[in-house]
Structures are given as C-alpha cells and as structure tokens.
Scaffold this motif. Sequence first.
Motif, PDB file in Angstrom:
ATOM      1  N   PHE A  75     -11.322  12.735  11.537  1.00 56.98           N
ATOM      2  CA  PHE A  75     -10.500  11.681  10.932  1.00 56.98           C
ATOM      3  C   PHE A  75     -10.453  10.479  11.865  1.00 56.98           C
ATOM      4  CE2 PHE A  75      -6.772  12.278  13.619  1.00 56.98           C
ATOM      5  CZ  PHE A  75      -6.852  13.614  13.989  1.00 56.98           C
ATOM      6  N   GLU A 124      -5.701  -1.931   4.906  1.00 55.76           N
ATOM      7  CA  GLU A 124      -4.949  -0.694   4.682  1.00 55.76           C
ATOM      8  C   GLU A 124      -4.986   0.193   5.928  1.00 55.76           C
ATOM      9  OE1 GLU A 124      -6.197   1.676   1.276  1.00 55.76           O
ATOM     10  OE2 GLU A 124      -5.159   3.419   2.104  1.00 55.76           O
ATOM     11  N   PHE A 125      -6.181   0.324   6.490  1.00 55.62           N
ATOM     12  CA  PHE A 125      -6.391   1.143   7.689  1.00 55.62           C
ATOM     13  C   PHE A 125      -5.441   0.705   8.808  1.00 55.62           C
ATOM     14  CE2 PHE A 125      -9.350   2.105  11.404  1.00 55.62           C
ATOM     15  CZ  PHE A 125      -9.429   3.474  11.223  1.00 55.62           C
ATOM     16  N   ARG A 184     -13.448   9.945   3.282  1.00 54.97           N
ATOM     17  CA  ARG A 184     -13.051   8.582   2.877  1.00 54.97           C
ATOM     18  C   ARG A 184     -13.815   7.556   3.717  1.00 54.97           C
ATOM     19  NH1 ARG A 184      -7.710   5.140   2.216  1.00 54.97           N
ATOM     20  NH2 ARG A 184      -8.735   3.490   1.051  1.00 54.97           N
ATOM     21  N   ALA A 185     -13.940   7.837   5.010  1.00 59.67           N
ATOM     22  CA  ALA A 185     -14.679   6.920   5.885  1.00 59.67           C
ATOM     23  C   ALA A 185     -16.126   6.787   5.420  1.00 59.67           C
ATOM     24  CB  ALA A 185     -14.620   7.418   7.323  1.00 59.67           C
ATOM     25  N   LEU A 203     -16.349   4.522   2.431  1.00 58.01           N
ATOM     26  CA  LEU A 203     -16.189   3.119   2.814  1.00 58.01           C
ATOM     27  C   LEU A 203     -17.385   2.591   3.595  1.00 58.01           C
ATOM     28  CD1 LEU A 203     -12.442   3.271   3.866  1.00 58.01           C
ATOM     29  CD2 LEU A 203     -13.371   2.089   1.875  1.00 58.01           C
ATOM     30  N   MET A 226     -16.120  -1.260   7.595  1.00 60.65           N
ATOM     31  CA  MET A 226     -15.670  -0.816   6.269  1.00 60.65           C
ATOM     32  C   MET A 226     -15.712  -2.064   5.404  1.00 60.65           C
ATOM     33  SD  MET A 226     -11.773   0.357   7.283  1.00 60.65           S
ATOM     34  CE  MET A 226     -11.918   1.047   8.913  1.00 60.65           C
ATOM     35  N   ALA A 255      -8.496   6.671  12.844  1.00 61.57           N
ATOM     36  CA  ALA A 255      -7.265   5.887  12.719  1.00 61.57           C
ATOM     37  C   ALA A 255      -7.193   4.854  13.829  1.00 61.57           C
ATOM     38  CB  ALA A 255      -6.038   6.804  12.793  1.00 61.57           C
ATOM     39  N   ASP A 276      -2.818   4.937   8.877  1.00 63.77           N
ATOM     40  CA  ASP A 276      -3.145   6.247   8.307  1.00 63.77           C
ATOM     41  C   ASP A 276      -4.426   6.819   8.910  1.00 63.77           C
ATOM     42  OD1 ASP A 276      -0.980   6.341   6.651  1.00 63.77           O
ATOM     43  OD2 ASP A 276      -2.070   5.833   4.809  1.00 63.77           O
ATOM     44  N   ARG A 277      -4.467   8.123   8.919  1.00 59.46           N
ATOM     45  CA  ARG A 277      -5.699   8.807   9.307  1.00 59.46           C
ATOM     46  C   ARG A 277      -6.628   8.839   8.107  1.00 59.46           C
ATOM     47  NH1 ARG A 277      -3.516  14.173  12.546  1.00 59.46           N
ATOM     48  NH2 ARG A 277      -2.796  13.047  14.383  1.00 59.46           N
ATOM     49  N   PHE A 278      -7.769   8.167   8.220  1.00 60.02           N
ATOM     50  CA  PHE A 278      -8.746   8.217   7.134  1.00 60.02           C
ATOM     51  C   PHE A 278      -9.652   9.417   7.375  1.00 60.02           C
ATOM     52  CE2 PHE A 278      -9.071   3.659   5.189  1.00 60.02           C
ATOM     53  CZ  PHE A 278      -7.690   3.582   5.108  1.00 60.02           C
ATOM     54  N   ALA A 333     -10.107  -2.529   2.860  1.00 61.79           N
ATOM     55  CA  ALA A 333      -9.914  -1.210   3.457  1.00 61.79           C
ATOM     56  C   ALA A 333      -9.419  -1.358   4.895  1.00 61.79           C
ATOM     57  CB  ALA A 333     -11.223  -0.430   3.427  1.00 61.79           C
TER      58      ALA A 333
END
Length: 301
Positions: free
Chosen positions: A155, A184-185, A196-197, A200, A177, A157, A190-192, A181
């Motif tokens: 993950f 938001e990151f 999800r990474a 992106l 990304m 972050a 948040d831990r992406f 995004a």
Amino acid sequence: MSDEETQGEAPVVTYEVRGSVAVVTLNRPEYTNAQNSKMTYALDAAFVRAVNDDAVKAIVLAGAGKHFSGGHDIGTPGRDIDESFDRKAVIHWDHVGTEGVESRFARESEVYLGMCRRWAEIPKPMIAMVQGACIAGGLMLAWSCDFIIASDDAFFADPVVRMGIPGVEYFAHPWVMNPRAAKEFLYTADRFPAQRAKELGMVNHVVPREELEDFTFAMADRIAAMPRLGLALTKKAVNQAEDLMGLRAGMDSVFGLHHAAHAHNAEVGRDSLAGLDSRAMAKAGKQAAAQAAGKDTVSPA
Ligand code: ZN
C-alpha cells in the motif's frame, strides 16, 4: 556475489548481483526501512557500483522484511539529520552548522530532491519491488525507479499533509498518478492499496506476495537481455518526455512550497514537522484508517 554497503555497525543497504541484475536492498527492517542519511549514501554507493559493473544490466530496488519503506527517518535511534556526509547530489555547502531555512533547504536539496533526481537518471533500468508499506519518503525511492512491481499486500500513502506540508520533497504525485487522484491521495492521507495504485498507473503489476520476487526477477532478466545503450537511451527519452510534461519544473516550484510549509511550522510551532514524529504520525495514520473502515468507536456524545 554478495556484499554489504555498510557504514558503522549496521548494514543499512545490502548489494547483491544475481546474473545480470543487481539487487539493492534497504536493510533497516526493524524500523520499516526508515531512510536516514546513512542509508541514502549507502544506496547511492550501491547504485554507483551497479552502474560501474559492466555485468549488471538492470537494478532491482527492494526492502528487507515486511515493508518496503515507512519513509524518511523522523524518529529512530539512527536518525542522523545533524551529521555531515560527503555530498553527491548537488553543489551546495553543508547544512550542518547552519540554521532555519538555510539548513533545511541545503539538506533536503541534497539528500531528498537531489538524490532522487540523481537516481532517476541512472542509465540502467531500475525496478522497485514493493511489499507492505511504501509511505512518504518510501514513495520517493519507488518513484525514482523506472517502474514499480508490487505485491498484493502493498500500500502507498503520503500523509505529510498532516504536518501541513504539501507532499514529500520529490513531488511526482500528479505525474505518477493523475492530478485528481493526487489530490485525494494527499488530502486524505489514505493508504492506496496496490491494486488501486495500479489502476491509477502508478504501479505496473500487482502479484501475490509469494510470487513477487520471481515475477520481478523474471522481468528484470528479460530487460537485461536488451542492448545496454538502447535501454539507457530509452530511459533518457521517457524521462525527457516526463520533464516536458512539467515534472522537473513542477517539482522545483513545489519544493519552494514544501519549504514554506517547513518554515511556517518552525515559526509558529515546535519544529519544522509540526511536532509530529514517527510515532505520532503512525498513531494518526492508524486512527484515520480505523475511521475510514467505519471502526471509529470514539464518537461525540
Ligand atoms: Zn521536507
């Protein structure tokens, strides 16, 4: 061949060559591979060694233990921000013995922004092999590589907005990304998750943890079979394209904002990190993760 890049008693970075691939490994697993300056310069020495070794065609950057990297060292016993090192990344006087912005700007120009740029321009392909946490300064190491292969438990972050700081020093967020995004990151910290990474475009492949090494080295071996000069020119071509997309100029301008934030923190509070050390950051991160998962039991009456 196996060796260790050591300074002092702890082998903070290990170096190994497997066939045509050099493996450079962050080796402070007891501190989630937190990056102090000793590690920075050991990494640099290992990369230079890999570049100078004609038998090495590609480089894998790995992290020992459960996590790739928890970020810059902001609280372990090995934190060494007041130590002098033989500077490599920029031509600037030593930060040691200076104060305020002069100290922070000199130090971070060298060990953070300068070093990451230096590594991003290494003329051999570099793959980041990421498992577990890749947080803040850890992102800088992974992003300095050409691309990332992550395990399914990885993950990502960047929680430094909690310190009032607009992202880590190597501000590649909107390029690795996309701008929305990236917001938001950064806004949420948040831990992406790896998947999800990948969606992106920040991560190239996500594989089961037990297959991470095999998958990464199989790809590194295939890349290593390509002509050396072709790889070096290709890397330069894509890097130049990224710079034409604004990466370099963007980072330079954000580095100023980053230092405005450090200075603001130091001016109005206890220190340039808003009084948040690694323990406080980890605690805040856990609370936010619990809140995001709907497990926040501390609610107002
Ligand atoms: Zn900073």
